[in-house]
Design a protein around this motif. Structure first.
Motif, PDB file in Angstrom:
ATOM      1  N   PRO A 354       0.827  -1.210   0.000  1.00  0.00           N
ATOM      2  CA  PRO A 354       0.000   0.000   0.000  1.00  0.00           C
ATOM      3  C   PRO A 354       0.852   1.246   0.000  1.00  0.00           C
ATOM      4  CG  PRO A 354      -0.106  -1.109   2.131  1.00  0.00           C
ATOM      5  CD  PRO A 354       0.615  -2.021   1.198  1.00  0.00           C
ATOM      6  N   ASP A 355       0.877   1.949  -1.120  1.00  0.00           N
ATOM      7  CA  ASP A 355       1.775   3.091  -1.287  1.00  0.00           C
ATOM      8  C   ASP A 355       1.310   3.902  -2.478  1.00  0.00           C
ATOM      9  OD1 ASP A 355       4.991   3.331  -2.835  1.00  0.00           O
ATOM     10  OD2 ASP A 355       4.052   4.778  -1.502  1.00  0.00           O
ATOM     11  N   PRO A 356       1.006   5.156  -2.412  1.00  0.00           N
ATOM     12  CA  PRO A 356       1.019   5.996  -1.215  1.00  0.00           C
ATOM     13  C   PRO A 356      -0.386   6.520  -0.889  1.00  0.00           C
ATOM     14  CG  PRO A 356       1.653   7.246  -3.126  1.00  0.00           C
ATOM     15  CD  PRO A 356       1.096   5.933  -3.612  1.00  0.00           C
ATOM     16  N   THR A 357      -1.350   5.656  -0.706  1.00  0.00           N
ATOM     17  CA  THR A 357      -2.715   6.089  -0.459  1.00  0.00           C
ATOM     18  C   THR A 357      -2.995   6.292   1.015  1.00  0.00           C
ATOM     19  OG1 THR A 357      -5.021   5.389  -0.624  1.00  0.00           O
ATOM     20  CG2 THR A 357      -3.405   3.663  -0.496  1.00  0.00           C
ATOM     21  N   PRO A 358      -3.766   7.315   1.409  1.00  0.00           N
ATOM     22  CA  PRO A 358      -4.074   7.523   2.811  1.00  0.00           C
ATOM     23  C   PRO A 358      -5.191   6.619   3.321  1.00  0.00           C
ATOM     24  CG  PRO A 358      -5.050   9.261   1.499  1.00  0.00           C
ATOM     25  CD  PRO A 358      -4.235   8.428   0.563  1.00  0.00           C
ATOM     26  N   ALA A 359      -5.850   5.876   2.452  1.00  0.00           N
ATOM     27  CA  ALA A 359      -6.944   5.012   2.888  1.00  0.00           C
ATOM     28  C   ALA A 359      -6.403   3.679   3.383  1.00  0.00           C
ATOM     29  CB  ALA A 359      -7.900   4.773   1.724  1.00  0.00           C
ATOM     30  N   PRO A 360      -7.016   3.078   4.427  1.00  0.00           N
ATOM     31  CA  PRO A 360      -6.535   1.780   4.916  1.00  0.00           C
ATOM     32  C   PRO A 360      -6.579   0.746   3.803  1.00  0.00           C
ATOM     33  CG  PRO A 360      -8.075   2.754   6.464  1.00  0.00           C
ATOM     34  CD  PRO A 360      -8.118   3.595   5.223  1.00  0.00           C
ATOM     35  N   ILE A 425       8.345  10.570   3.956  1.00  0.00           N
ATOM     36  CA  ILE A 425       9.162  11.762   3.743  1.00  0.00           C
ATOM     37  C   ILE A 425      10.375  11.392   2.895  1.00  0.00           C
ATOM     38  CG2 ILE A 425      10.465  13.611   4.861  1.00  0.00           C
ATOM     39  CD1 ILE A 425       8.719  13.239   7.317  1.00  0.00           C
ATOM     40  N   THR A 426      10.440  11.978   1.716  1.00  0.00           N
ATOM     41  CA  THR A 426      11.549  11.727   0.794  1.00  0.00           C
ATOM     42  C   THR A 426      12.528  12.889   0.866  1.00  0.00           C
ATOM     43  OG1 THR A 426      10.023  10.575  -0.677  1.00  0.00           O
ATOM     44  CG2 THR A 426      12.154  11.189  -1.587  1.00  0.00           C
ATOM     45  N   THR A 427      13.809  12.579   0.883  1.00  0.00           N
ATOM     46  CA  THR A 427      14.846  13.610   0.946  1.00  0.00           C
ATOM     47  C   THR A 427      15.811  13.464  -0.214  1.00  0.00           C
ATOM     48  OG1 THR A 427      16.143  12.188   2.428  1.00  0.00           O
ATOM     49  CG2 THR A 427      14.753  13.864   3.448  1.00  0.00           C
ATOM     50  N   GLU A 428      16.492  14.546  -0.537  1.00  0.00           N
ATOM     51  CA  GLU A 428      17.479  14.532  -1.618  1.00  0.00           C
ATOM     52  C   GLU A 428      18.569  13.514  -1.319  1.00  0.00           C
ATOM     53  OE1 GLU A 428      17.414  19.034  -3.527  1.00  0.00           O
ATOM     54  OE2 GLU A 428      18.944  18.518  -2.050  1.00  0.00           O
ATOM     55  N   GLY A 429      18.852  12.677  -2.305  1.00  0.00           N
ATOM     56  CA  GLY A 429      19.934  11.717  -2.177  1.00  0.00           C
ATOM     57  C   GLY A 429      19.575  10.465  -1.410  1.00  0.00           C
ATOM     58  N   SER A 430      18.328  10.345  -0.906  1.00  0.00           N
ATOM     59  CA  SER A 430      17.961   9.178  -0.111  1.00  0.00           C
ATOM     60  C   SER A 430      17.627   8.007  -1.015  1.00  0.00           C
ATOM     61  CB  SER A 430      16.772   9.493   0.795  1.00  0.00           C
ATOM     62  OG  SER A 430      15.618   9.773   0.025  1.00  0.00           O
ATOM     63  N   SER A 431      18.016   6.809  -0.576  1.00  0.00           N
ATOM     64  CA  SER A 431      17.680   5.611  -1.337  1.00  0.00           C
ATOM     65  C   SER A 431      16.292   5.094  -0.981  1.00  0.00           C
ATOM     66  CB  SER A 431      18.712   4.509  -1.067  1.00  0.00           C
ATOM     67  OG  SER A 431      18.776   4.210   0.321  1.00  0.00           O
ATOM     68  N   ALA A 452       6.932  15.034  13.052  1.00  0.00           N
ATOM     69  CA  ALA A 452       6.996  14.886  11.592  1.00  0.00           C
ATOM     70  C   ALA A 452       5.899  15.675  10.899  1.00  0.00           C
ATOM     71  CB  ALA A 452       6.908  13.404  11.218  1.00  0.00           C
ATOM     72  N   SER A 453       4.793  15.914  11.585  1.00  0.00           N
ATOM     73  CA  SER A 453       3.688  16.661  10.977  1.00  0.00           C
ATOM     74  C   SER A 453       4.059  18.105  10.682  1.00  0.00           C
ATOM     75  CB  SER A 453       2.459  16.630  11.897  1.00  0.00           C
ATOM     76  OG  SER A 453       2.776  17.214  13.158  1.00  0.00           O
ATOM     77  N   ILE A 474       6.432  14.778   0.577  1.00  0.00           N
ATOM     78  CA  ILE A 474       5.747  14.243   1.756  1.00  0.00           C
ATOM     79  C   ILE A 474       4.381  13.730   1.317  1.00  0.00           C
ATOM     80  CG2 ILE A 474       4.880  14.701   4.078  1.00  0.00           C
ATOM     81  CD1 ILE A 474       6.792  17.063   4.234  1.00  0.00           C
ATOM     82  N   LYS A 475       4.082  12.485   1.655  1.00  0.00           N
ATOM     83  CA  LYS A 475       2.783  11.899   1.337  1.00  0.00           C
ATOM     84  C   LYS A 475       2.298  11.079   2.526  1.00  0.00           C
ATOM     85  CE  LYS A 475       3.979  11.320  -3.552  1.00  0.00           C
ATOM     86  NZ  LYS A 475       4.216  10.337  -4.622  1.00  0.00           N
ATOM     87  N   SER A 476       0.987  10.941   2.623  1.00  0.00           N
ATOM     88  CA  SER A 476       0.401  10.053   3.622  1.00  0.00           C
ATOM     89  C   SER A 476       0.307   8.645   3.042  1.00  0.00           C
ATOM     90  CB  SER A 476      -0.990  10.547   4.011  1.00  0.00           C
ATOM     91  OG  SER A 476      -0.927  11.768   4.707  1.00  0.00           O
ATOM     92  N   VAL A 477       0.729   7.668   3.823  1.00  0.00           N
ATOM     93  CA  VAL A 477       0.631   6.275   3.402  1.00  0.00           C
ATOM     94  C   VAL A 477       0.089   5.456   4.567  1.00  0.00           C
ATOM     95  CG1 VAL A 477       2.551   6.473   1.779  1.00  0.00           C
ATOM     96  CG2 VAL A 477       2.989   5.686   4.099  1.00  0.00           C
TER      97      VAL A 477
END
Length: 623
Positions: A354-360, A425-431, A452-453, A474-477
């Motif tokens: 499940p990625d990246p939907t905010p619904a269960p 949360i995605t950052t520059e250079g992160s794998s 984090a919010s 930034i996305k809700s998952v």
């Protein structure tokens, strides 16, 4: 204009005092008069014939601008329109802080075929009408940009008769109440308007009304895209059932799209699919026999996380796996796959997480509260390497900083069956992105810990190497499995980012009493309070009990959480009184912990006390 320059987005997202970095690669730029030698600039096409290439080189006409992932900032110069008669490619993909706001120059780009600016901050209210000026356009990517928060109009796509590839995923578009059944998409992407369109990627798109409420509609528009070969809509929410599929469709993906009903359309369609993803919807009934007979070229079919009737998969589907040398994957749930099934994977093992939907999207009740990381998050265990959060155990020695490891003495939360919402949360250079609950704290530039919010695009997070990395998304998952390991320092490195062991309350970095913000950070409060637990472990009280037996919320956490949640809701008199009583007590336990855990500090204190006692004694003898 784009090298080390600010713009409206950097001012908005980072601040007006921010000094942007230089490009990753500036080889030959400006210093060499031959602009055809500049990095990212091409004066001929690799696909051109030798004769055409020589003509292009001699003319010194710029054919391609390819500056993807080059840390462009600033604003796109309108003067690029002067290259419109020859420029074929513009590729600016993944330069998040680079923006554009004026698109009049597109009217001059008569030769442009390939236009990629996904994951940038190009800004417009929906899809601007100037796009239809690109009469030679063949491929277009505006995914994850600010070409969002507006309508999808057929006028923007008119005259694009050569457009064959479109990626508009990860954006937000207006839901038009007067056209509630997807007419806007139908008009924009129908084969009547875009006769060459054969690949459409429309994943994780939201449609919102004037109140910014999410709205859905049926997928009936798909049947009008008669020339499309591949259409992926993963995580974009729709209503209704599986649409009638057009004849030329070969690859169709609707992972976690909110669809329901049965799969009868797969038997009546004129399409002959070779790849099909139906994971994570509410499809029901039996899985019909004849799917593989109808779609004889199937190489992948994934059916897991739906509500199908229990029972083995039809024989014709299993025969695909046994008789085809090219079949790659068949996924389903345990109720359909069983223990001796032809499935190549079951449930989450299929990789369609499940990625990246905010619904269960996973089975399991939500936890009472989440102080946690997702189970798929990765930490480094000493002498073992990378280990998933779900596979950690008490006593594992994990990385908490640069060249620093500490053992896990407790789990504040440990639940492999519940689903919870996380911020991805995605950052520059992160794998890999950090997946963390909204109230859980993360380290930012300067070593402070904030919930984090409060993190937004452009903020700088502290990495394992003690450097900083900019947040690019930034996305809700929703993830199945929640875990919160505790270490002596109160920190842990997760997916390369330094994070806290603890949560904040009130959506704040600091404790608030009434309208007053105190200087007490939640990181300090939580770590000081947990000194009691750490002391208990030091003295051999290591038993761990949880709210659900062997899993759940630790009893060391559950009751204090309830008490503090109650405390922050009280009036200023009650809050200040109770805090005034608690702080000296827990400060004392923290001091005791410091003395017990650090022989050096203990020796210094004992030595100091002894010296003071000796001096007083000597003074008394002199008198």
């Amino acid at each position: 204009a784009t090298n080390g320059m600010t713009n409206t987005k950097t001012d908005q997202l980072i601040g007006t005092t921010f000094v942007p970095p230089q490009w990753n690669n500036t080889d030959e730029w400006i210093e060499n008069e031959d602009y055809c030698s500049w990095y990212g600039i091409t004066c001929f096409l690799d696909v051109a014939t030798d004769a055409d290439r020589l003509i292009q080189i001699n003319d010194q006409e710029i054919i391609e601008i390819q500056l993807s992932e080059n840390i462009l900032y600033g604003t796109w110069p309108n003067e690029v329109g002067l290259l419109g008669e020859k420029l074929v490619t513009i590729d600016l993909y993944d330069n998040f802080y680079h923006t554009a706001e004026d698109y009049g120059w597109l009217e001059d780009m008569k030769a442009l075929k390939y236009f990629y600016f996904g994951s940038t901050s190009w800004d417009a209210e929906g899809i601007p009408s100037e796009l239809n000026s690109l009469i030679a356009l063949e491929q277009f990517d505006c995914s994850y940009t600010y070409w969002s928060e507006g309508p999808i109009s057929k006028d923007s796509f008119s005259d694009l008769i050569f457009l064959e590839y479109v990626d508009m995923g990860d954006n937000i578009y207006n839901y038009e109440a007067n056209r509630p059944n997807g007419e806007a998409i139908l008009e924009a992407f129908s084969s009547d308007l875009l006769p060459s369109l054969d690949r459409l990627y429309f994943d994780n798109v939201r449609f919102v009304d004037e109140n910014r409420e999410d709205r859905t509609f049926s997928m009936d528009f798909v049947s009008k895209m008669t020339n499309v070969i591949e259409a992926w809509f993963d995580f974009t929410k729709f209503s209704g059932g599986l649409p009638d599929l057009p004849e030329n469709l070969r690859s169709f993906s609707v992972v976690y799209c909110g669809l329901s009903g049965d799969l009868s359309n797969l038997l009546s369609t004129q399409a002959s699919l070779d790849r099909l993803w139906l994971t994570g919807n509410s499809f029901s009934g039996s899985i019909p026999a004849g799917i593989a007979t109808k779609h004889t070229n199937l190489t992948r079919i994934f059916l897991e996380f739906n509500s199908f009737e229990s029972g083995p998969l039809p024989a014709d589907i299993c025969d695909l796996l046994e008789n085809s040398d090219i079949f790659e994957g068949l996924g389903g749930d345990l109720d359909n796959c069983g223990t001796e099934s032809c499935c190549t994977c079951i449930g989450l093992s299929c990789g369609n997480s499940p990625d990246p939907t905010p619904a269960p999207t996973s089975e399991g009740d939500p936890p009472p509260f989440a102080i946690c990381f997702s189970g798929s998050s990765v930490v480094e265990v000493e002498h073992k390497g990378s280990v998933k959060m779900a596979d950690l155990a008490l006593g594992d020695v994990v990385r908490v900083g640069n060249n620093k490891f500490e053992p896990i003495y407790s789990f504040g939360h440990k639940d492999s069956t519940s689903s919870a919402e996380f911020l991805r949360i995605t950052t520059e250079g992160s794998s890999a992105p950090l997946e963390i609950s909204p109230d859980h704290m993360v380290a930012i530039e300067g070593g402070r810990y904030v919930p984090a919010s409060l993190v937004k695009k452009g903020d700088m997070l502290l990495t394992v190497s003690e450097e900083i990395a900019a947040v690019t998304g930034i996305k809700s998952v929703v993830r199945k499995g929640v875990f919160a390991p505790f270490t002596a320092s109160g920190s842990i490195v997760v997916n390369g980012i330094v994070a806290s062991n603890y949560i904040a309350y009130q959506g704040s970095e600091y404790l608030k009493v009434g309208e007053m913000e105190t200087p007490l950070s939640y990181q300090w409060i939580a770590h000081t309070f947990n000194s009691v637990h750490r002391l208990a472990v030091m003295f051999g009280i290591t038993g761990e009990t949880y709210s659900e037996g062997e899993e759940g919320v630790s009893h060391w956490v559950a009751m204090p959480h309830k008490m503090f949640s109650w405390l922050v809701e009280q009036n200023i008199v009650v809050s200040m009184s109770l805090i005034g009583l608690a702080l000296p007590l827990f400060s004392l336990t923290w001091l005791i912990e410091l003395l017990v855990s650090s022989p050096v500090v203990l020796a210094v204190v004992v030595g100091g006390v002894s010296l003071m006692t000796y001096k007083k004694s000597a003074k008394k003898n002199i008198l």
